[in-house]
Design a protein around this motif. Structure first.
Motif, PDB file in Angstrom:
ATOM      1  N   ASN A  77       0.815  -1.217   0.000  1.00  0.00           N
ATOM      2  CA  ASN A  77       0.000   0.000   0.000  1.00  0.00           C
ATOM      3  C   ASN A  77       0.855   1.277   0.000  1.00  0.00           C
ATOM      4  OD1 ASN A  77      -2.482  -1.260  -0.051  1.00  0.00           O
ATOM      5  ND2 ASN A  77      -2.439  -1.623   2.160  1.00  0.00           N
ATOM      6  N   ILE A  78       2.164   1.122  -0.164  1.00  0.00           N
ATOM      7  CA  ILE A  78       3.037   2.313  -0.200  1.00  0.00           C
ATOM      8  C   ILE A  78       3.332   2.631  -1.663  1.00  0.00           C
ATOM      9  CG2 ILE A  78       5.303   3.231   0.449  1.00  0.00           C
ATOM     10  CD1 ILE A  78       5.251   1.363   2.860  1.00  0.00           C
ATOM     11  N   ALA A  79       3.096   3.885  -2.041  1.00  0.00           N
ATOM     12  CA  ALA A  79       3.279   4.294  -3.440  1.00  0.00           C
ATOM     13  C   ALA A  79       4.722   4.063  -3.887  1.00  0.00           C
ATOM     14  CB  ALA A  79       2.912   5.767  -3.591  1.00  0.00           C
ATOM     15  N   SER A  80       4.886   3.779  -5.181  1.00  0.00           N
ATOM     16  CA  SER A  80       6.239   3.461  -5.665  1.00  0.00           C
ATOM     17  C   SER A  80       7.154   4.682  -5.617  1.00  0.00           C
ATOM     18  CB  SER A  80       6.174   2.925  -7.087  1.00  0.00           C
ATOM     19  OG  SER A  80       5.590   3.910  -7.907  1.00  0.00           O
ATOM     20  N   ASN A  81       6.570   5.891  -5.617  1.00  0.00           N
ATOM     21  CA  ASN A  81       7.418   7.101  -5.571  1.00  0.00           C
ATOM     22  C   ASN A  81       7.379   7.773  -4.190  1.00  0.00           C
ATOM     23  OD1 ASN A  81       4.828   7.979  -5.654  1.00  0.00           O
ATOM     24  ND2 ASN A  81       5.145   9.532  -7.240  1.00  0.00           N
ATOM     25  N   ASP A  82       6.974   7.034  -3.182  1.00  0.00           N
ATOM     26  CA  ASP A  82       6.914   7.605  -1.825  1.00  0.00           C
ATOM     27  C   ASP A  82       8.341   7.865  -1.319  1.00  0.00           C
ATOM     28  OD1 ASP A  82       4.601   7.415   0.631  1.00  0.00           O
ATOM     29  OD2 ASP A  82       6.716   7.613   1.216  1.00  0.00           O
ATOM     30  N   PRO A  83       8.575   9.018  -0.625  1.00  0.00           N
ATOM     31  CA  PRO A  83       9.924   9.315  -0.124  1.00  0.00           C
ATOM     32  C   PRO A  83      10.516   8.206   0.749  1.00  0.00           C
ATOM     33  CG  PRO A  83       8.499  11.206   0.145  1.00  0.00           C
ATOM     34  CD  PRO A  83       7.641  10.110  -0.360  1.00  0.00           C
ATOM     35  N   VAL A  84       9.657   7.425   1.381  1.00  0.00           N
ATOM     36  CA  VAL A  84      10.174   6.366   2.250  1.00  0.00           C
ATOM     37  C   VAL A  84      10.994   5.353   1.450  1.00  0.00           C
ATOM     38  CG1 VAL A  84       8.176   4.794   2.129  1.00  0.00           C
ATOM     39  CG2 VAL A  84       9.528   4.896   4.199  1.00  0.00           C
ATOM     40  N   ARG A  85      10.636   5.168   0.187  1.00  0.00           N
ATOM     41  CA  ARG A  85      11.388   4.225  -0.659  1.00  0.00           C
ATOM     42  C   ARG A  85      12.773   4.793  -0.978  1.00  0.00           C
ATOM     43  NH1 ARG A  85       8.369  -0.056  -2.235  1.00  0.00           N
ATOM     44  NH2 ARG A  85       6.116   0.216  -2.199  1.00  0.00           N
ATOM     45  N   ILE A  86      12.849   6.127  -1.123  1.00  0.00           N
ATOM     46  CA  ILE A  86      14.164   6.758  -1.392  1.00  0.00           C
ATOM     47  C   ILE A  86      15.071   6.556  -0.186  1.00  0.00           C
ATOM     48  CG2 ILE A  86      15.329   8.941  -1.917  1.00  0.00           C
ATOM     49  CD1 ILE A  86      12.702   9.811  -3.282  1.00  0.00           C
ATOM     50  N   VAL A  87      14.512   6.799   1.020  1.00  0.00           N
ATOM     51  CA  VAL A  87      15.305   6.618   2.246  1.00  0.00           C
ATOM     52  C   VAL A  87      15.816   5.185   2.304  1.00  0.00           C
ATOM     53  CG1 VAL A  87      15.188   6.590   4.769  1.00  0.00           C
ATOM     54  CG2 VAL A  87      14.037   8.390   3.506  1.00  0.00           C
ATOM     55  N   ASN A  88      14.932   4.244   2.008  1.00  0.00           N
ATOM     56  CA  ASN A  88      15.292   2.834   2.063  1.00  0.00           C
ATOM     57  C   ASN A  88      16.444   2.523   1.101  1.00  0.00           C
ATOM     58  OD1 ASN A  88      14.803   0.083   2.856  1.00  0.00           O
ATOM     59  ND2 ASN A  88      13.999  -0.214   0.801  1.00  0.00           N
ATOM     60  N   THR A  89      16.317   2.999  -0.152  1.00  0.00           N
ATOM     61  CA  THR A  89      17.341   2.692  -1.165  1.00  0.00           C
ATOM     62  C   THR A  89      18.666   3.370  -0.827  1.00  0.00           C
ATOM     63  OG1 THR A  89      15.512   2.763  -2.722  1.00  0.00           O
ATOM     64  CG2 THR A  89      17.706   2.645  -3.674  1.00  0.00           C
ATOM     65  N   VAL A  90      18.577   4.651  -0.428  1.00  0.00           N
ATOM     66  CA  VAL A  90      19.814   5.404  -0.160  1.00  0.00           C
ATOM     67  C   VAL A  90      20.580   4.776   1.005  1.00  0.00           C
ATOM     68  CG1 VAL A  90      20.700   7.616   0.660  1.00  0.00           C
ATOM     69  CG2 VAL A  90      19.017   7.573  -1.150  1.00  0.00           C
ATOM     70  N   VAL A  91      19.881   4.475   2.091  1.00  0.00           N
ATOM     71  CA  VAL A  91      20.580   3.909   3.263  1.00  0.00           C
ATOM     72  C   VAL A  91      21.123   2.515   2.938  1.00  0.00           C
ATOM     73  CG1 VAL A  91      20.360   3.241   5.691  1.00  0.00           C
ATOM     74  CG2 VAL A  91      19.264   5.310   4.878  1.00  0.00           C
ATOM     75  N   ASP A  92      20.405   1.769   2.103  1.00  0.00           N
ATOM     76  CA  ASP A  92      20.909   0.451   1.697  1.00  0.00           C
ATOM     77  C   ASP A  92      22.235   0.567   0.963  1.00  0.00           C
ATOM     78  OD1 ASP A  92      19.124  -1.231   2.827  1.00  0.00           O
ATOM     79  OD2 ASP A  92      17.771  -1.313   1.105  1.00  0.00           O
ATOM     80  N   ASN A  93      22.425   1.697   0.273  1.00  0.00           N
ATOM     81  CA  ASN A  93      23.664   1.871  -0.510  1.00  0.00           C
ATOM     82  C   ASN A  93      24.814   2.471   0.300  1.00  0.00           C
ATOM     83  OD1 ASN A  93      23.061   0.898  -3.135  1.00  0.00           O
ATOM     84  ND2 ASN A  93      21.614   2.580  -3.327  1.00  0.00           N
ATOM     85  N   LEU A  94      24.559   2.783   1.579  1.00  0.00           N
ATOM     86  CA  LEU A  94      25.621   3.383   2.395  1.00  0.00           C
ATOM     87  C   LEU A  94      26.507   2.301   2.986  1.00  0.00           C
ATOM     88  CD1 LEU A  94      23.661   6.100   4.408  1.00  0.00           C
ATOM     89  CD2 LEU A  94      25.062   6.436   2.389  1.00  0.00           C
ATOM     90  N   ASN A  95      27.745   2.680   3.199  1.00  0.00           N
ATOM     91  CA  ASN A  95      28.674   1.749   3.841  1.00  0.00           C
ATOM     92  C   ASN A  95      28.707   2.092   5.332  1.00  0.00           C
ATOM     93  OD1 ASN A  95      30.773   0.260   4.751  1.00  0.00           O
ATOM     94  ND2 ASN A  95      32.319   1.136   3.387  1.00  0.00           N
TER      95      ASN A  95
END
Ligand code: SF4
Length: 436
Positions: A24-42
């Motif tokens: 139920n979370i939109a594909s362009n919701d900011p929460v997805r950006i947070v998820n992707t960005v933090v996943d890419n952090l070392n």
């Protein structure tokens, strides 16, 4: 009348195939950006903050995602975040249905306080890598952030220094009265002697020992003298404690002119919001922020309220973070100073920084002062100015001024040959007939 049908309502139903939490979370919701960005952090640096023994801690990536997302939504309270982790689908998805309590969230926040700066740098580098920013241009501005400390908790350098000097005089006078031998050693006339709390403690101990070995006497006069000396020793102890307090104040002050007793990192400065319109100073910080393409690329807190003095350290902060300086620096007229222009020129930064008088000069009714150097004709070939009366003004030397940051500013001085009898002398001679 048609038969009324409601949709089935079964709150406690069970599902045969559980759905995905994020469906139920939109594909362009900011929460997805947070998820992707933090996943890419070392986050390898975070490992040193944990112990290898004991109960398995929550995953730092999960904790970081939750905190960043909460901050993005202006939620800073750990108790509120704890509630959202049970109620809000975005937080439930981000946390993978984990439920850290508010103490754990707060502990994590404090634990990674030092490392969060590295996370910020990594985040900016990810943005640069994806092409959102170039790190070639930095738009700089600052704002004052008010501290939570009370506005009446101030300590002013000038007051501390003034009171300390008075205290030194009192100590000298007291020592003169206390003991003749000590008085000779610490003559009240010799103002070069700087007493320290340790020195005073030694003197107090010495005096106490002398008093303890005094023979017992029944003579009233002698008893009175001893009582008086004991009182003076107590007074000396009070002065020592006071001196210690002043020295502590000066140590905390460092280079600053003030600080707050309840928030020693905060300095007293004028805030932008001045509800009482009385220019009252409040404890706070000068936050400098650098942006590009609406992304924050650098930030730093400064104790000094003057923006002019923060520009060079702020560029150093950028250099320290990204191992380079921006090619272009953009800032308002509050940052314009000779020292800053020189720094940017020497380091290959193209400056888009107005000077202090820029806005004044843009006013329709602005008329330049005819006696100022910029209004006079200058002959570069022969190095002379022509004054309003047509006289040549020859160079007579160079003036050196030291700024608050220690920068030496040099300005050439020019003077007319004969000013006697000049009708413009009254207006011109404020500066002694010289041009800088
Ligand atoms: S006072 Fe001297 S410098 Fe000034 S206008 Fe007159 S001649 Fe020129």
């Amino acid at each position: 009348m048609a038969k009324l049908h409601f949709r089935p309502y079964i709150p406690n139903q069970t599902v045969l195939f559980p759905g995905r939490i994020d469906e139920n979370i939109a594909s362009n919701d900011p929460v997805r950006i947070v998820n992707t960005v933090v996943d890419n952090l070392n986050l390898d640096n975070f490992k040193k903050l944990y112990k290898a023994t004991g109960r398995c801690p929550y995953h730092p990536k999960m904790m970081l995602k939750v905190i960043i997302y909460a901050y993005m939504n202006n939620i800073y309270s750990c108790r509120k975040i704890e509630k959202l982790l049970l109620r809000d689908i975005h937080y439930i998805w981000l946390s993978g249905n984990e439920h850290p309590d508010f103490i754990t969230i707060n502990r994590f926040r404090n634990r990674v306080k030092e490392e969060i700066n590295t996370v910020f740098t990594q985040l900016v580098l990810v943005l640069a890598d994806k092409g959102f920013i170039s790190l070639d241009v930095e738009y700089i501005d600052g704002t004052k952030i008010e501290s939570m400390a009370n506005k009446y908790t101030f300590v002013w350098r000038k007051t501390v220094e003034k009171n300390r000097t008075k205290l030194m005089d009192k100590i000298r006078i007291l020592l003169e009265q206390v003991d003749e031998a000590i008085a000779q050693e610490n003559s009240s006339k010799d103002t070069s002697v700087e007493f320290t709390p340790a020195m005073l403690s030694d003197i107090v101990n010495e005096l106490k020992e002398v008093l303890e070995h005094q023979p017992v006497t029944k003579d009233k006069e002698q008893k009175k003298v001893i009582r008086e000396k004991k009182k003076q020793v107590r007074e000396l102890e009070e002065y020592r404690d006071k001196l210690m307090e002043y020295d502590n104040h000066l140590e905390v002050l460092g280079e600053r002119n003030s600080y707050s007793k309840t928030d020693p990192d905060a300095t007293f400065m004028r805030m932008k919001e001045d509800a009482m319109k009385n220019g009252q100073t409040k404890p706070g910080y000068n936050l400098q922020t650098g942006t590009e393409n609406q992304f924050i690329i650098d930030f730093r807190l400064f104790p000094n309220p003057t923006d002019t003095l923060t520009l060079i350290p702020f560029f150093h902060s950028f250099q320290h973070r990204y191992n380079r300086l921006p090619g272009i620096g953009v800032a308002d007229s509050g940052y314009g100073s000779e020292e800053n222009y020189r720094f940017m020129q020497d380091n290959g930064i193209e400056a888009f920084v107005k000077y202090n008088y820029f806005h004044k000069e843009q006013r329709p009714r602005y008329t330049p002062n005819p006696f100022h150097a910029e209004s006079l004709h200058y002959n570069a070939g022969e190095d002379y100015y022509v004054c309003p009366m047509g006289q040549h003004m020859n160079r007579i030397g160079t003036r050196r001024d030291k700024t608050a940051s220690g920068y030496i500013s040099e300005s050439a001085r020019y003077k007319a040959q004969r000013c006697e009898g000049c009708p413009l002398r009254g207006s011109c001679f404020k500066a002694g007939g010289t041009v800088l």
